[in-house]
Write a protein that holds these residues in place. Structure first.
Motif, short mmCIF file in Angstrom:
data_model
loop_
_atom_site.label_atom_id
_atom_site.label_comp_id
_atom_site.label_asym_id
_atom_site.label_seq_id
_atom_site.Cartn_x
_atom_site.Cartn_y
_atom_site.Cartn_z
N THR A 51 105.52 82.28 27.05
CA THR A 51 105.40 81.24 27.88
C THR A 51 105.03 79.86 26.93
OG1 THR A 51 104.16 82.55 29.35
CG2 THR A 51 103.72 80.24 29.50
N VAL A 52 104.32 80.22 25.72
CA VAL A 52 103.96 79.03 24.93
C VAL A 52 105.32 78.49 24.23
CG1 VAL A 52 102.83 78.62 22.75
CG2 VAL A 52 101.75 79.73 24.29
N LEU A 53 106.18 79.34 24.06
CA LEU A 53 107.38 79.09 23.42
C LEU A 53 108.42 78.31 24.27
CD1 LEU A 53 108.47 82.32 21.26
CD2 LEU A 53 107.63 79.89 20.32
N TRP A 54 108.26 78.57 25.44
CA TRP A 54 108.89 77.83 26.51
C TRP A 54 108.42 76.54 26.89
CZ3 TRP A 54 108.82 78.84 32.50
CH2 TRP A 54 109.87 77.96 33.14
N ALA A 55 107.09 76.54 26.62
CA ALA A 55 106.46 75.11 27.06
C ALA A 55 106.90 74.35 25.90
CB ALA A 55 105.10 75.45 27.25
N LEU A 56 106.72 74.70 24.51
CA LEU A 56 107.23 74.08 23.53
C LEU A 56 108.57 73.46 23.52
CD1 LEU A 56 105.18 75.74 20.45
CD2 LEU A 56 104.60 73.60 21.54
N ALA A 57 109.59 74.45 24.05
CA ALA A 57 110.92 74.08 23.99
C ALA A 57 111.30 72.94 24.98
CB ALA A 57 111.57 75.08 24.47
N ILE A 58 110.52 72.84 26.17
CA ILE A 58 110.78 71.88 27.23
C ILE A 58 109.69 70.71 27.31
CG2 ILE A 58 111.96 73.79 28.90
CD1 ILE A 58 109.29 73.71 30.46
N GLY A 59 108.62 70.79 26.24
CA GLY A 59 107.87 69.72 26.07
C GLY A 59 106.89 69.49 27.45
N ASN A 60 106.38 70.80 27.94
CA ASN A 60 105.45 70.62 29.14
C ASN A 60 104.28 71.02 28.68
OD1 ASN A 60 104.36 71.67 31.60
ND2 ASN A 60 106.20 71.43 32.62
N VAL A 61 103.27 70.10 28.91
CA VAL A 61 101.91 70.30 28.41
C VAL A 61 101.14 71.16 29.20
CG1 VAL A 61 99.72 69.10 27.83
CG2 VAL A 61 101.88 67.90 27.30
#
Length: 237
Positions: A51-61
């Motif tokens: 989840t953290v990697l996906w959030a960082l990839a799409i820039g979703n805080v």
């Protein structure tokens, strides 16, 4: 209630503390619980990292926050997996640490509520929908895995069971409340549920504290699992 699993020798005779012999059922339950809790900790860690990697990839805080929030579960189940089956004092410290983690989670929920009231957050249907759905699935899988241990009086087992119960209630509730908030532009149900979740965290911490207090009483009935030198070796990874 036992203050941890007591020591007995490998022949099933009473150990040095004078406790009764451990039954085969006790050992089997201890082994099953240890394997279960290791599996839960590892599974949640994988979900958190993804989840953290996906959030960082799409820039979703917001999604990043949801991924980081899994750290409470990883810490809780990791502590239980590492400590369970060891001496009574270590188990009591582990149960106490789990209680502290739950209390911090409750305080974090209240802080998050305060922040949401000051700065209302937009509801992102797809990413938050995925986060909510995955959280529900994991919470239900965890509570299903720990269901057989729900009546055990060992403080560590009780602590992890209470945590899994809270997760199942809070994640399912948040998903339903979030859906209602998407349909109707009102936020107070979400805020009210934050208070409920914080209350559950504090209630679980109080229940763990009471369990530890009762287990410390010299006259407490010796129910539940008892430890033996083979428990850690047989059940650990």
């Amino acid at each position: 209630m036992t203050g941890g699993l007591r020591d007995v020798d490998s022949r099933g005779e009473p150990g040095r503390d004078g406790e009764a012999a451990v039954t085969a059922t006790d050992r089997a339950v201890a082994r099953a619980y240890t394997l279960t809790i290791w599996g839960i900790a590892l599974g949640i860690l994988i979900q958190a990292v993804a989840t953290v990697l996906w959030a960082l990839a799409i820039g979703n805080v917001q999604l990043l926050k949801d991924g980081i929030d899994w750290v409470y579960d990883v810490a809780l189940y990791g502590i239980a997996a590492l400590i369970f089956g060891r001496e009574a004092r270590a188990e009591r410290l582990a149960a106490m640490a789990i209680g502290v983690v739950l209390a911090i989670a409750g305080l974090h929920t209240l802080y998050d509520l305060w922040d949401k009231i000051l700065t209302p957050r937009p509801i992102e249907v797809w990413t938050l929908g995925f986060a909510a759905a995955s959280a529900i699935v994991i919470a239900l899988l965890v509570i299903a895995a720990l269901w057989r241990f729900r009546r055990e009086e060992n403080p560590v087992i009780k602590a992890t069971w209470l945590s899994s119960r809270n997760d199942a209630i809070s994640t399912t509730g948040f998903a339903l409340v979030g859906l209602a908030a998407r349909v109707a532009p009102v936020r107070w149900p979400e805020y009210l549920f934050d208070l409920v979740v914080a209350g559950l965290c504090f209630q679980a911490t109080w229940a763990i504290w009471r369990s530890l207090k009762r287990s410390a009483e010299p006259e407490a009935p010796q129910a539940g699992l008892r430890n033996n030198p083979q428990t850690g070796a047989a059940g650990g990874l």
